[in-house]
Design a protein around this motif. Structure first.
Motif, PDB file in Angstrom:
ATOM      1  N   GLU A 132     -33.709 -11.282  -3.487  1.00 26.31           N
ATOM      2  CA  GLU A 132     -34.612 -11.177  -2.334  1.00 26.31           C
ATOM      3  C   GLU A 132     -34.188 -10.097  -1.338  1.00 26.31           C
ATOM      4  O   GLU A 132     -34.819  -9.925  -0.285  1.00 26.31           O
ATOM      5  N   ALA A 133     -33.118  -9.326  -1.633  1.00 25.13           N
ATOM      6  CA  ALA A 133     -32.618  -8.323  -0.691  1.00 25.13           C
ATOM      7  C   ALA A 133     -33.639  -7.218  -0.431  1.00 25.13           C
ATOM      8  O   ALA A 133     -33.624  -6.581   0.626  1.00 25.13           O
ATOM      9  N   LYS A 134     -34.547  -6.999  -1.384  1.00 28.82           N
ATOM     10  CA  LYS A 134     -35.547  -5.952  -1.202  1.00 28.82           C
ATOM     11  C   LYS A 134     -36.403  -6.208   0.026  1.00 28.82           C
ATOM     12  O   LYS A 134     -36.873  -5.259   0.679  1.00 28.82           O
ATOM     13  N   GLY A 135     -36.589  -7.475   0.374  1.00 26.60           N
ATOM     14  CA  GLY A 135     -37.391  -7.820   1.543  1.00 26.60           C
ATOM     15  C   GLY A 135     -36.726  -7.457   2.857  1.00 26.60           C
ATOM     16  O   GLY A 135     -37.363  -7.507   3.920  1.00 26.60           O
ATOM     17  N   LEU A 136     -35.438  -7.074   2.834  1.00 25.15           N
ATOM     18  CA  LEU A 136     -34.729  -6.697   4.053  1.00 25.15           C
ATOM     19  C   LEU A 136     -35.064  -5.274   4.489  1.00 25.15           C
ATOM     20  O   LEU A 136     -34.793  -4.893   5.631  1.00 25.15           O
ATOM     21  N   VAL A 137     -35.629  -4.485   3.569  1.00 26.14           N
ATOM     22  CA  VAL A 137     -35.927  -3.086   3.879  1.00 26.14           C
ATOM     23  C   VAL A 137     -37.411  -2.953   4.222  1.00 26.14           C
ATOM     24  O   VAL A 137     -38.271  -3.306   3.408  1.00 26.14           O
ATOM     25  N   PRO A 138     -37.757  -2.458   5.400  1.00 29.83           N
ATOM     26  CA  PRO A 138     -39.161  -2.307   5.786  1.00 29.83           C
ATOM     27  C   PRO A 138     -39.912  -1.400   4.810  1.00 29.83           C
ATOM     28  O   PRO A 138     -39.323  -0.462   4.243  1.00 29.83           O
ATOM     29  N   PRO A 139     -41.189  -1.656   4.601  1.00 26.52           N
ATOM     30  CA  PRO A 139     -41.976  -0.865   3.641  1.00 26.52           C
ATOM     31  C   PRO A 139     -41.938   0.636   3.913  1.00 26.52           C
ATOM     32  O   PRO A 139     -41.879   1.442   2.978  1.00 26.52           O
ATOM     33  N   GLU A 140     -41.981   1.040   5.194  1.00 27.49           N
ATOM     34  CA  GLU A 140     -41.980   2.480   5.501  1.00 27.49           C
ATOM     35  C   GLU A 140     -40.654   3.143   5.106  1.00 27.49           C
ATOM     36  O   GLU A 140     -40.637   4.317   4.712  1.00 27.49           O
ATOM     37  N   ILE A 141     -39.543   2.362   5.171  1.00 22.59           N
ATOM     38  CA  ILE A 141     -38.246   2.906   4.755  1.00 22.59           C
ATOM     39  C   ILE A 141     -38.194   2.999   3.231  1.00 22.59           C
ATOM     40  O   ILE A 141     -37.687   3.975   2.671  1.00 22.59           O
ATOM     41  N   LEU A 142     -38.741   1.976   2.554  1.00 19.07           N
ATOM     42  CA  LEU A 142     -38.805   2.014   1.090  1.00 19.07           C
ATOM     43  C   LEU A 142     -39.600   3.216   0.598  1.00 19.07           C
ATOM     44  O   LEU A 142     -39.226   3.874  -0.376  1.00 19.07           O
ATOM     45  N   GLN A 143     -40.679   3.499   1.301  1.00 15.15           N
ATOM     46  CA  GLN A 143     -41.516   4.628   0.895  1.00 15.15           C
ATOM     47  C   GLN A 143     -40.824   5.959   1.186  1.00 15.15           C
ATOM     48  O   GLN A 143     -40.880   6.889   0.374  1.00 15.15           O
ATOM     49  N   LYS A 144     -40.167   6.066   2.343  1.00 17.92           N
ATOM     50  CA  LYS A 144     -39.508   7.310   2.731  1.00 17.92           C
ATOM     51  C   LYS A 144     -38.353   7.654   1.791  1.00 17.92           C
ATOM     52  O   LYS A 144     -38.140   8.824   1.462  1.00 17.92           O
ATOM     53  N   HIS A 145     -37.602   6.631   1.367  1.00 15.93           N
ATOM     54  CA  HIS A 145     -36.449   6.845   0.485  1.00 15.93           C
ATOM     55  C   HIS A 145     -36.697   6.145  -0.848  1.00 15.93           C
ATOM     56  O   HIS A 145     -35.859   5.391  -1.341  1.00 15.93           O
ATOM     57  N   HIS A 146     -37.863   6.419  -1.418  1.00 17.21           N
ATOM     58  CA  HIS A 146     -38.320   5.701  -2.608  1.00 17.21           C
ATOM     59  C   HIS A 146     -37.339   5.829  -3.773  1.00 17.21           C
ATOM     60  O   HIS A 146     -36.993   4.831  -4.424  1.00 17.21           O
ATOM     61  N   ARG A 147     -36.869   7.040  -4.052  1.00 14.50           N
ATOM     62  CA  ARG A 147     -35.997   7.259  -5.216  1.00 14.50           C
ATOM     63  C   ARG A 147     -34.710   6.453  -5.103  1.00 14.50           C
ATOM     64  O   ARG A 147     -34.283   5.818  -6.072  1.00 14.50           O
ATOM     65  N   PHE A 148     -34.101   6.472  -3.932  1.00 15.58           N
ATOM     66  CA  PHE A 148     -32.824   5.771  -3.788  1.00 15.58           C
ATOM     67  C   PHE A 148     -33.009   4.257  -3.907  1.00 15.58           C
ATOM     68  O   PHE A 148     -32.290   3.585  -4.661  1.00 15.58           O
ATOM     69  N   TYR A 149     -33.973   3.708  -3.164  1.00 23.62           N
ATOM     70  CA  TYR A 149     -34.102   2.245  -3.158  1.00 23.62           C
ATOM     71  C   TYR A 149     -34.625   1.720  -4.496  1.00 23.62           C
ATOM     72  O   TYR A 149     -34.324   0.580  -4.876  1.00 23.62           O
ATOM     73  N   THR A 150     -35.388   2.545  -5.232  1.00 22.10           N
ATOM     74  CA  THR A 150     -35.791   2.131  -6.581  1.00 22.10           C
ATOM     75  C   THR A 150     -34.567   2.000  -7.477  1.00 22.10           C
ATOM     76  O   THR A 150     -34.429   1.030  -8.245  1.00 22.10           O
TER      77      THR A 150
END
Length: 449
Positions: free
Chosen positions: A377-395
């Protein structure tokens, strides 16, 4: 206003009054014997107006050659204060304060007026409110007034009502000139305040004033002197922080220059205060990356704990949001490459929550483990806009949760574990290609394998 709260005056006083000022009257303190004469209390508004405006011609008329300028003036406090005149009844009023003509001239930079008053027997060390005219001149940074008072015999080491000497109070554009004048006239370079036991070098470190610290050190200031709480000037310098993101870079630069100066003259880079906080703890807490690398190069204790059980790495990861402007990943990387103990895996979700806007900080931490130890469930700790901005790393990060890492990374972990305790000395000496050496030193790739 110059001066201070009403209190019995001390210092040298002369008898006399302005012959042209009929509103002057004798002011006596109940704590003094009746036969002792005190300076006169003057309420002449013409005199006060001339003093505050620096009207030298008018003051020459008001102070003929046989008169005395050893007078007391009443003034109001700059801000109202709560006071009680009857039991249970409080009111917001302006307290009356006492000052002298000399204080007014010194605080306003009226040098020629100051000379006139001293020729008319004004006492240079008079302090009716707890401060002398020299304290006032230093606080305002009026170097010319400071020089006049010192030549007239003002004591450069006398404390004010708060236990601070003139050298502790120097501010303004003329701060360096004021300090040098005081030192030339015998001010103690390591003189302490009465309560905090701070020296002028502590004050310079708190102000982040590199030139002032350099001047004091050239006059023999001790770089490792401690105040009442065990703080050295280096500790004070590392504890400085910016008030806003706009001045964060300037604050960090001043901090680095100041720390470099203090270390260059022999300051203990690993000195601890009463709370066992060391310069490295404080520099990490305030996000001073360059200072962290400077201290690490001095061989300081990377895993020393303060009384709260925090290591420098803990302090770095608990730092302010303004640290994002100074690339906190470099600070974390430097600590880990100097043998900092890794973060407990159970705390990684908290680190992710706090530093998700700095993916490189997450990257360098994760690259010290063989496995990405995060809950699903750690993915839910990162806001969607941050996930999108750093998509490659968080993927790549969330794709490796509970999955094996690459063989190259596992080799890196094994070698770093084998060299534990001597990483900063051993890694640079390995006969490896530069790119591979950077990989061992946790260089950033913006992706996890």
């Amino acid at each position: 206003m110059p001066g201070g709260r009403s209190s019995p005056p001390h210092g040298r006083h002369n008898r006399g009054c302005l012959p042209t000022s009929p509103t002057c009257q004798i002011w006596r303190s109940q704590s003094y014997p009746a036969q002792r004469t005190q300076p006169l209390l003057c309420r002449d508004m013409a005199l006060q107006n001339a003093l505050y405006t620096g009207d030298l011609a008018r003051l020459q008329d008001l102070f003929p050659p046989q008169s005395t300028a050893d007078l007391l003036l009443e003034s109001r406090a700059a801000e109202p204060r709560w006071s009680s005149h009857q039991r249970g009844l409080w009111s917001l009023t302006y307290e009356e304060e006492l000052t002298t003509p000399l204080h007014v001239a010194a605080s306003r930079g009226h040098t020629e007026v100051l000379r006139l008053l001293l020729r008319r027997r004004a006492s240079p060390d008079s302090a009716p409110g707890g401060r002398t005219a020299l304290h006032e001149a230093c606080t305002a940074g009026h170097a010319a007034c400071v020089h006049v008072l010192l030549v007239a015999g003002a004591d450069p080491n006398i404390p004010d009502q708060d236990g601070k000497r003139p050298l502790h109070l120097c501010r303004g554009l003329g701060i360096l000139e004021c300090v040098e004048l005081l030192l030339k006239f015998g001010a103690q370079v390591d003189g302490r305040t009465e309560d905090e036991e701070e020296t002028p070098l502590h004050i310079a470190a708190r102000l982040g004033h590199v030139e002032l610290a350099d001047l004091l050190l050239r006059w023999g200031a001790h770089p490792d002197v401690r105040n009442a709480d065990g703080w050295t000037p280096l500790l004070v310098a590392c504890d400085t922080h910016s008030q806003s993101p706009q001045d964060a870079e300037a604050t960090t630069n001043r901090c680095f220059q100041l720390c470099s100066l203090l270390i260059s003259v022999g300051a203990d880079a690993d000195a601890a205060n009463q709370d066992k906080q060391r310069p490295l703890h404080l520099a990490c807490r305030h996000g001073h990356s360059a200072v962290v690398e400077l201290l690490l190069s001095c061989g300081v204790s990377t895993n020393a704990m303060d009384y709260g059980g925090h290591t420098p790495l803990h302090c770095a990861l608990q730092g302010p949001a303004t640290a994002l402007a100074h690339s906190p990943e470099h600070m974390v990387q430097a600590l880990l490459n100097h043998g900092a103990v890794r973060v407990w895996p159970g705390a990684l979700p908290k680190v992710l929550d706090r530093w998700c806007m700095s993916p490189r900080t997450i990257e360098v931490l994760m690259n010290t483990y063989c496995v990405v130890q995060l809950p699903e469930e750690a993915k839910g700790l990162v806001p969607p806009e941050i996930l999108q901005k750093h998509h490659r790393f968080y993927t790549s990060l969330f794709g490796l949760v509970r999955q094996p890492r690459s063989l190259q990374h596992l080799c890196r972990c094994a070698l770093r574990c084998h060299l534990e305790g001597c990483l900063p000395h051993a890694l640079p000496r390995l006969p490896l290609p530069r790119r591979l050496l950077r990989f061992l030193q946790l260089d950033f790739e913006d992706v996890l394998y």
